[in-house]
Design a protein around this motif. Structure first.
Motif, PDB file in Angstrom:
ATOM      1  N   ILE A   1      53.816  34.381  29.573  1.00 25.17           N
ATOM      2  CA  ILE A   1      54.666  35.385  30.227  1.00 25.17           C
ATOM      3  C   ILE A   1      54.041  36.775  30.114  1.00 25.17           C
ATOM      4  CG2 ILE A   1      56.927  36.463  30.221  1.00 25.17           C
ATOM      5  CD1 ILE A   1      56.816  33.544  31.273  1.00 25.17           C
ATOM      6  N   LEU A   2      53.441  37.079  28.963  1.00 23.32           N
ATOM      7  CA  LEU A   2      52.759  38.365  28.808  1.00 23.32           C
ATOM      8  C   LEU A   2      51.626  38.502  29.820  1.00 23.32           C
ATOM      9  CD1 LEU A   2      52.181  41.022  27.352  1.00 23.32           C
ATOM     10  CD2 LEU A   2      50.838  39.732  25.676  1.00 23.32           C
ATOM     11  N   LEU A   3      50.871  37.430  30.027  1.00 22.81           N
ATOM     12  CA  LEU A   3      49.769  37.472  30.989  1.00 22.81           C
ATOM     13  C   LEU A   3      50.284  37.681  32.411  1.00 22.81           C
ATOM     14  CD1 LEU A   3      47.564  34.581  29.545  1.00 22.81           C
ATOM     15  CD2 LEU A   3      46.990  37.018  29.582  1.00 22.81           C
ATOM     16  N   LEU A   4      51.405  37.030  32.753  1.00 24.24           N
ATOM     17  CA  LEU A   4      51.981  37.248  34.087  1.00 24.24           C
ATOM     18  C   LEU A   4      52.413  38.704  34.267  1.00 24.24           C
ATOM     19  CD1 LEU A   4      54.145  34.085  34.915  1.00 24.24           C
ATOM     20  CD2 LEU A   4      51.995  34.811  35.962  1.00 24.24           C
ATOM     21  N   GLU A   5      52.887  39.324  33.178  1.00 23.11           N
ATOM     22  CA  GLU A   5      53.275  40.732  33.263  1.00 23.11           C
ATOM     23  C   GLU A   5      52.058  41.620  33.519  1.00 23.11           C
ATOM     24  OE1 GLU A   5      56.339  42.109  33.330  1.00 23.11           O
ATOM     25  OE2 GLU A   5      57.005  40.036  33.440  1.00 23.11           O
ATOM     26  N   LEU A   6      50.867  41.177  33.085  1.00 30.12           N
ATOM     27  CA  LEU A   6      49.642  41.936  33.338  1.00 30.12           C
ATOM     28  C   LEU A   6      49.201  41.848  34.790  1.00 30.12           C
ATOM     29  CD1 LEU A   6      47.390  41.116  30.242  1.00 30.12           C
ATOM     30  CD2 LEU A   6      48.640  43.233  30.686  1.00 30.12           C
ATOM     31  N   SER A   7      49.639  40.812  35.478  1.00 31.19           N
ATOM     32  CA  SER A   7      49.172  40.582  36.843  1.00 31.19           C
ATOM     33  C   SER A   7      49.801  41.589  37.804  1.00 31.19           C
ATOM     34  CB  SER A   7      49.511  39.162  37.300  1.00 31.19           C
ATOM     35  OG  SER A   7      50.905  39.038  37.571  1.00 31.19           O
ATOM     36  N   ASP A   8      49.265  41.598  39.005  1.00 27.38           N
ATOM     37  CA  ASP A   8      49.816  42.489  40.034  1.00 27.38           C
ATOM     38  C   ASP A   8      50.905  41.808  40.852  1.00 27.38           C
ATOM     39  OD1 ASP A   8      48.317  40.643  41.390  1.00 27.38           O
ATOM     40  OD2 ASP A   8      47.290  42.093  42.687  1.00 27.38           O
ATOM     41  N   LEU A   9      51.435  40.700  40.358  1.00 30.15           N
ATOM     42  CA  LEU A   9      52.425  39.933  41.110  1.00 30.15           C
ATOM     43  C   LEU A   9      53.824  40.512  40.917  1.00 30.15           C
ATOM     44  CD1 LEU A   9      52.831  37.432  42.914  1.00 30.15           C
ATOM     45  CD2 LEU A   9      53.232  36.103  40.823  1.00 30.15           C
ATOM     46  N   PRO A  10      54.466  41.012  41.977  1.00 32.89           N
ATOM     47  CA  PRO A  10      55.833  41.546  41.853  1.00 32.89           C
ATOM     48  C   PRO A  10      56.794  40.472  41.350  1.00 32.89           C
ATOM     49  CG  PRO A  10      54.852  42.176  43.962  1.00 32.89           C
ATOM     50  CD  PRO A  10      53.934  41.166  43.345  1.00 32.89           C
TER      51      PRO A  10
ATOM     52  N   PRO B   1      54.823  29.423  44.190  1.00 38.05           N
ATOM     53  CA  PRO B   1      53.707  28.829  43.448  1.00 38.05           C
ATOM     54  C   PRO B   1      52.336  29.252  43.955  1.00 38.05           C
ATOM     55  CG  PRO B   1      55.361  27.172  43.986  1.00 38.05           C
ATOM     56  CD  PRO B   1      55.725  28.405  44.748  1.00 38.05           C
ATOM     57  N   VAL B   2      52.215  29.530  45.244  1.00 41.08           N
ATOM     58  CA  VAL B   2      50.925  29.956  45.796  1.00 41.08           C
ATOM     59  C   VAL B   2      50.490  31.264  45.148  1.00 41.08           C
ATOM     60  CG1 VAL B   2      49.704  30.678  47.883  1.00 41.08           C
ATOM     61  CG2 VAL B   2      51.322  28.766  47.992  1.00 41.08           C
ATOM     62  N   LEU B   3      51.411  32.224  45.096  1.00 41.66           N
ATOM     63  CA  LEU B   3      51.083  33.531  44.526  1.00 41.66           C
ATOM     64  C   LEU B   3      51.000  33.479  43.002  1.00 41.66           C
ATOM     65  CD1 LEU B   3      53.265  35.843  46.804  1.00 41.66           C
ATOM     66  CD2 LEU B   3      50.864  35.166  47.073  1.00 41.66           C
ATOM     67  N   ILE B   4      51.792  32.613  42.380  1.00 43.35           N
ATOM     68  CA  ILE B   4      51.710  32.438  40.924  1.00 43.35           C
ATOM     69  C   ILE B   4      50.332  31.918  40.534  1.00 43.35           C
ATOM     70  CG2 ILE B   4      52.590  31.112  38.966  1.00 43.35           C
ATOM     71  CD1 ILE B   4      55.328  31.120  40.408  1.00 43.35           C
ATOM     72  N   ALA B   5      49.860  30.881  41.240  1.00 48.89           N
ATOM     73  CA  ALA B   5      48.555  30.301  40.934  1.00 48.89           C
ATOM     74  C   ALA B   5      47.444  31.319  41.140  1.00 48.89           C
ATOM     75  CB  ALA B   5      48.317  29.068  41.810  1.00 48.89           C
ATOM     76  N   ARG B   6      47.575  32.119  42.184  1.00 47.47           N
ATOM     77  CA  ARG B   6      46.572  33.152  42.451  1.00 47.47           C
ATOM     78  C   ARG B   6      46.539  34.188  41.327  1.00 47.47           C
ATOM     79  NH1 ARG B   6      43.077  34.664  46.083  1.00 47.47           N
ATOM     80  NH2 ARG B   6      42.896  36.771  46.919  1.00 47.47           N
ATOM     81  N   ALA B   7      47.715  34.549  40.838  1.00 48.20           N
ATOM     82  CA  ALA B   7      47.791  35.513  39.730  1.00 48.20           C
ATOM     83  C   ALA B   7      47.192  34.939  38.455  1.00 48.20           C
ATOM     84  CB  ALA B   7      49.248  35.926  39.504  1.00 48.20           C
ATOM     85  N   ILE B   8      47.453  33.663  38.195  1.00 47.51           N
ATOM     86  CA  ILE B   8      46.910  33.015  36.997  1.00 47.51           C
ATOM     87  C   ILE B   8      45.383  33.052  37.021  1.00 47.51           C
ATOM     88  CG2 ILE B   8      46.646  30.788  35.827  1.00 47.51           C
ATOM     89  CD1 ILE B   8      49.567  30.200  36.647  1.00 47.51           C
TER      90      ILE B   8
ATOM     91  N   GLU C   1      40.050  40.151  47.375  1.00 44.52           N
ATOM     92  CA  GLU C   1      41.074  41.188  47.531  1.00 44.52           C
ATOM     93  C   GLU C   1      41.071  42.127  46.332  1.00 44.52           C
ATOM     94  OE1 GLU C   1      44.668  38.981  48.236  1.00 44.52           O
ATOM     95  OE2 GLU C   1      44.310  38.885  50.386  1.00 44.52           O
ATOM     96  N   SER C   2      39.886  42.592  45.982  1.00 43.70           N
ATOM     97  CA  SER C   2      39.624  43.617  44.960  1.00 43.70           C
ATOM     98  C   SER C   2      39.800  43.155  43.525  1.00 43.70           C
ATOM     99  CB  SER C   2      40.494  44.865  45.198  1.00 43.70           C
ATOM    100  OG  SER C   2      41.838  44.648  44.811  1.00 43.70           O
ATOM    101  N   LEU C   3      40.055  41.855  43.290  1.00 45.32           N
ATOM    102  CA  LEU C   3      40.176  41.333  41.930  1.00 45.32           C
ATOM    103  C   LEU C   3      39.288  40.107  41.760  1.00 45.32           C
ATOM    104  CD1 LEU C   3      44.051  41.502  41.298  1.00 45.32           C
ATOM    105  CD2 LEU C   3      42.312  43.101  40.471  1.00 45.32           C
ATOM    106  N   MET C   4      38.886  39.851  40.499  1.00 45.65           N
ATOM    107  CA  MET C   4      38.134  38.642  40.188  1.00 45.65           C
ATOM    108  C   MET C   4      39.103  37.470  40.095  1.00 45.65           C
ATOM    109  SD  MET C   4      34.823  38.719  39.912  1.00 45.65           S
ATOM    110  CE  MET C   4      33.448  39.850  39.702  1.00 45.65           C
ATOM    111  N   ARG C   5      39.274  36.775  41.199  1.00 43.23           N
ATOM    112  CA  ARG C   5      40.178  35.636  41.258  1.00 43.23           C
ATOM    113  C   ARG C   5      39.723  34.740  42.396  1.00 43.23           C
ATOM    114  NH1 ARG C   5      45.547  38.970  43.316  1.00 43.23           N
ATOM    115  NH2 ARG C   5      44.529  40.103  45.005  1.00 43.23           N
TER     116      ARG C   5
END
Length: 649
Positions: free
Chosen positions: A146-155, A162-169, A316-320
Motif C-alpha cells: 500500500i505504501l508503494l501504491l501511495e508513491l505511484s502517480d495513480l489517482p 486493474p490495467v492502471l494498477i498493474a501499470r503503476a506496480i 510516458e515519462s516513467l520507467m515502466r
C-alpha cells in the motif's frame, strides 16, 4: 444505522472513493450495479452483526469505516463511531464480476495463493529454475504494498482499474522515478548493498524497505524485480506469474530489430558507427504476466498481460512497461496499449549484423538477418507441479507469445508490426548483399561444466565450382546476462583458400585457465564468428552464448520436523574451481520454518567442500519449503531447495 466508507485524502461519492449506506435487515449483503450494500444479518441485546458488500470495481487500498447510529424518534441523538482498524480492500479473482476473475481453481491456487515458486534463469538450452519465497501473506507485505501504491502517480479513484494498477506496480518496484522498492545494478559491484544473487525471497527486501523509512533497497536485477512484482500482485489479489524470455531483445531505437555493427577485422563496434545504437540481446530476461480483462481493447485481447518492472525504457515519462496483451504481441498488434512495440521486439525482433564495407554507400553492408535468435524459449512455472531437485515443473509457453519461428504466421506477425513502425520498414527492405555460395554453421555449445575446456567450431562448405578465399574471426567473451561484453577470453583469425565443392572445419579451443579468472555474474560466455568471402563479397556472422554449469547446493534436514521441535538444516557443495572462494555469503529462508537470514561464512578452499548448518524450530504445520543460496566473489548463484513436511506435536 448508516455506514460510511472513505478512501484517500479527499473522499468523493462521485469519484467512487466514498460510500454512504443505510443498513437494512437481510440474510446477505449484495453489491448490485456498482453500489455498496450493508445488511444486518443478526441482532441481539448486545451485538449487531453487519455484513457489507463492496462493488467489484471498488478502488483497492486502505479504507476507513464509520458507523452512524441514531433514533428515529429523536434525530438529534446521533452517535458516530469510527472503526479503528484499517480495512484493506483487494481485487477478487474469485468474483465473476471482477475484471481479474480467474475461473480455474488450480490456476488461482498457483497464481494467487502459492507463496513459494520459481524464477527461471540459465539459458534456453539449459533453463534453471531458482526457488523464490514470495511471502505475500507475511505481516509486512500488505502495508509495504500500500505504501508503494501511495508513491505511484495513480489517482485514488483509478485504483479499481486493474490495467492502471498493474501499470503503476511496474513503476514502483524499481527506484528510477518515485524512489521505489529496489535499486537495479548490473555491473557486478555490490559491495555497498546486497548482491541480487543473495536474496532468496521478497520478505527481507520489504522488511529492509519499511525499516529504513522507505529507502530503496540495494540491489536487484530482472529476476528480483519480477519476483517482487509477483509478491505485490498476489498480495493485492491480482493473478500473477514470473515469465522468462530466453534471448530477449532490447531494441533501443524502435526499429523492431537488434542492430550490431562490426569493423573489417570482425570486432564489434560498441554503440554502432555513430555511438548511439545500444541494442542488445539479454541471455534471459524475466518479466511478469498478470491476468485481467481488457475493456479498453477490442474483444479477445484480455487474459494474460505483460508488465515489466525492470527499468529499461521510459514509457510516458516513467520507467515502466505494460500491461501489454499477450495476444496482441502474438499477432503483432503494436498499436494496442501499453508498450506493445517494445514487448513485441523482445520476443520477435530480427537481428541485423552489419560489417564495415568500403564499397558500400554508407560504409556498412548487412551480413544477415537472423530470424531464429530472439525469443528462443519462453518459460514459466507449471500449475499443480512442484520440483525441488529438477525442473519438471517448467512450462514452455512460447506459443502463447509467438507462432513457430519461420512459420507463415510468425512472419506475418512481424510484417504486421513493421507496418506500424516507420523506422522498421527500411531495415526489412534491405537488399541481399552479394552472391552466397559458401555455407557457414557455428556449432552450438550445450553443456560445459566448470573446469572443462570448450571449443568454438565452425563448419564451412564451398558449394560453388570455383575456388573461394575466406577471412574468418572467432572470439569468446565473458558477458553479463544483459549481453554486455566484460572480458575477452580468446580470439583467433585466419585467411585460407577452399577448393570447389569442399568442406572445412575451424576450431578454437578455450582452456579453463583462460576463462575462469575473467568470469562475471551467471558465468556466461558468448562465442562469435565472422567470415567474409573475397570473390563474392558474401559476409556471414553468427553468435551463441551459454552458461557454465554450476554445482547444486545440497540440503539435508535432520531431526523430527514437528512444530516446536529442534531441527538442523545442512547445506553443502564442492568448489569446482582451482582457486579459493572469498567473501562467501549464504542466505537461508523457509516460510513457517526459518526467518530469512543472510550470513557471512568462511572462505572455501580450491576444489574444497563447503558445509554450513542452521538450527531451526518449525512454526507451522503442512508442506513447507527451505530455500538457500550461496554467493562469493568468484562463484555466485549456487542455490537449492527442499520440501519439509511438518506435523503437529
Amino acid at each position: 444505522m448508516r455506514i460510511t466508507m472513505e478512501f484517500g485524502p479527499t473522499p468523493s461519492i462521485t469519484k467512487g472513493t466514498k460510500a454512504v449506506m443505510l443498513a437494512t435487515f437481510g440474510d446477505k449483503a449484495e453489491s448490485c450495479g456498482g453500489r455498496w450494500d450493508a445488511v444486518i444479518t443478526n441482532l441481539n441485546e448486545n451485538d449487531i452483526v453487519l455484513e457489507i458488500a463492496s462493488p467489484s470495481n471498488c478502488p483497492i487500498g486502505i479504507w476507513r469505516c464509520s458507523v452512524i447510529t441514531g433514533l428515529i424518534e429523536n434525530k438529534r441523538m446521533v452517535s458516530i463511531k469510527k472503526v479503528e482498524e484499517d480495512i484493506y480492500m483487494l481485487l477478487n479473482p474469485w468474483n465473476k464480476d471482477d475484471n481479474v476473475y480467474l475461473s480455474d481453481e488450480a490456476e488461482r491456487n498457483e497464481y494467487v495463493l502459492n507463496d513459494v515458486g520459481k524464477v527461471w534463469m540459465g539459458s534456453y538450452k539449459e533453463p534453471k529454475g531458482r526457488r523464490w519465497v514470495f511471502g505475500q501473506f507475511e505481516d509486512v507485505t500488505l502495508p509495504c504494498v500500500i505504501l508503494l501504491l501511495e508513491l505511484s502517480d495513480l489517482p485514488h479513484e483509478d485504483r479499481g482499474n486493474p490495467v492502471l494498477i498493474a501499470r503503476a506496480i511496474s513503476a514502483v518496484v524499481n527506484d528510477a522515478d518515485e524512489g521505489g522498492l529496489t535499486i537495479g545494478r548490473w555491473d557486478g559491484n555490490y559491495a555497498d548493498g546486497t548482491s541480487p544473487h543473495a536474496w532468496t525471497g521478497s520478505l527481507p527486501i520489504m522488511e529492509e524497505y519499511m525499516n529504513s523509512g522507505g529507502q530503496p533497497v540495494a540491489y536487484a536485477q530482472c529476476w528480483v524485480f519480477s519476483a517482487l512484482t509477483v509478491t505485490i500482485c498476489r498480495a493485492l489479489g491480482l493473478p500473477c506469474r514470473t515469465t522468462t524470455n530466453y534471448v530477449s531483445a532490447h531494441d533501443t531505437n524502435s526499429s523492431l530489430t537488434v542492430d550490431k555493427f562490426f569493423d573489417s577485422r570482425g570486432e564489434e563496434i560498441v554503440g554502432g558507427p555513430d555511438g548511439s545504437c545500444h541494442d542488445s540481446c539479454w541471455n534471459f530476461h524475466v518479466w511478469n504476466d498478470v491476468w485481467m480483462s481488457r475493456p479498453d481493447l477490442p474483444q479477445g485481447y484480455g487474459g494474460w498481460q505483460i508488465i515489466d518492472a525492470t527499468p529499461q525504457e521510459m514509457s510516458e515519462s516513467l520507467m515502466r512497461c505494460g500491461p501489454a496483451s499477450v495476444e496482441a504481441v502474438r499477432k503483432g498488434q503494436v498499436g494496442f496499449m501499453y508498450d506493445t512495440p517494445f514487448v513485441f521486439s523482445e520476443v520477435n525482433a530480427d537481428v541485423c549484423h552489419f560489417r564495415e564495407d568500403t564499397q558500400s554507400e554508407w560504409g556498412f553492408s548487412r551480413s544477415r538477418m537472423n530470424q531464429y535468435h530472439v525469443g528462443r524459449r519462453i518459460i514459466t512455472k507449471r500449475v499443480d507441479v512442484d520440483d525441488d531437485v529438477g525442473d519438471s515443473d517448467m512450462w514452455d509457453v512460447t506459443v502463447e507469445y509467438k507462432s513457430p519461428e519461420g512459420s507463415r504466421e510468425e512472419r506475418m506477425a512481424v510484417f504486421n508490426a513493421v507496418k506500424g513502425v516507420d523506422r522498421a520498414q527500411m531495415l526489412y527492405d534491405f537488399p541481399n548483399q552479394g552472391q552466397e555460395d559458401v555455407f557457414f554453421d557455428l556449432i552450438e555449445i550445450d553443456q560445459i561444466h566448470f573446469g572443462q575446456p570448450f571449443s568454438i567450431v565452425v563448419k564451412i562448405e564451398n558449394r560453388s565450382n570455383e575456388v573461394r578465399n575466406i577471412d574468418a574471426v572467432l572470439t569468446a567473451n565473458s558477458i553479463f546476462y544483459t549481453g554486455v561484453t566484460v572480458h575477452r577470453l580468446k580470439r583467433a583469425e585466419g585467411h585460407f583458400q577452399m577448393e570447389p565443392n569442399s568442406q572445412q572445419t575451424l576450431k578454437c579451443e578455450v582452456l579453463p585457465e583462460e576463462y575462469e579468472p575473467k568470469l562475471v555474474d551467471h558465468s556466461l560466455i558468448k562465442i562469435h564468428a565472422v567470415a567474409n568471402v573475397t570473390q563474392t563479397r558474401q559476409t556471414w556472422s553468427e553468435e551463441d552464448d551459454f552458461p557454465l554449469i554450476k554445482p547444486p547446493l545440497d540440503i539435508k534436514i535432520e531431526g523430527n520436523t514437528v512444530v516446536g521441535h529442534p531441527c538442523t538444516a545442512t547445506f553443502s557443495f564442492t568448489n569446482p574451481l582451482d582457486k579459493p572462494l572469498t567473501n562467501c555469503v549464504i542466505s537461508v529462508e523457509g516460510p513457517g520454518l526459518q526467518y530469512p537470514k543472510i550470513l557471512k561464512t568462511e572462505d572455501v578452499n580450491p576444489r574444497g567442500s563447503f558445509t554450513y548448518s542452521e538450527s531451526f524450530h518449525p512454526r507451522r504445520t503442512g508442506e513447507r519449503k527451505f530455500v538457500a543460496a550461496f554467493s562469493s566473489d568468484q562463484l555466485a548463484d549456487i542455490f537449492g531447495s527442499i520440501s519439509v513436511s511438518v506435523s503437529a506435536p
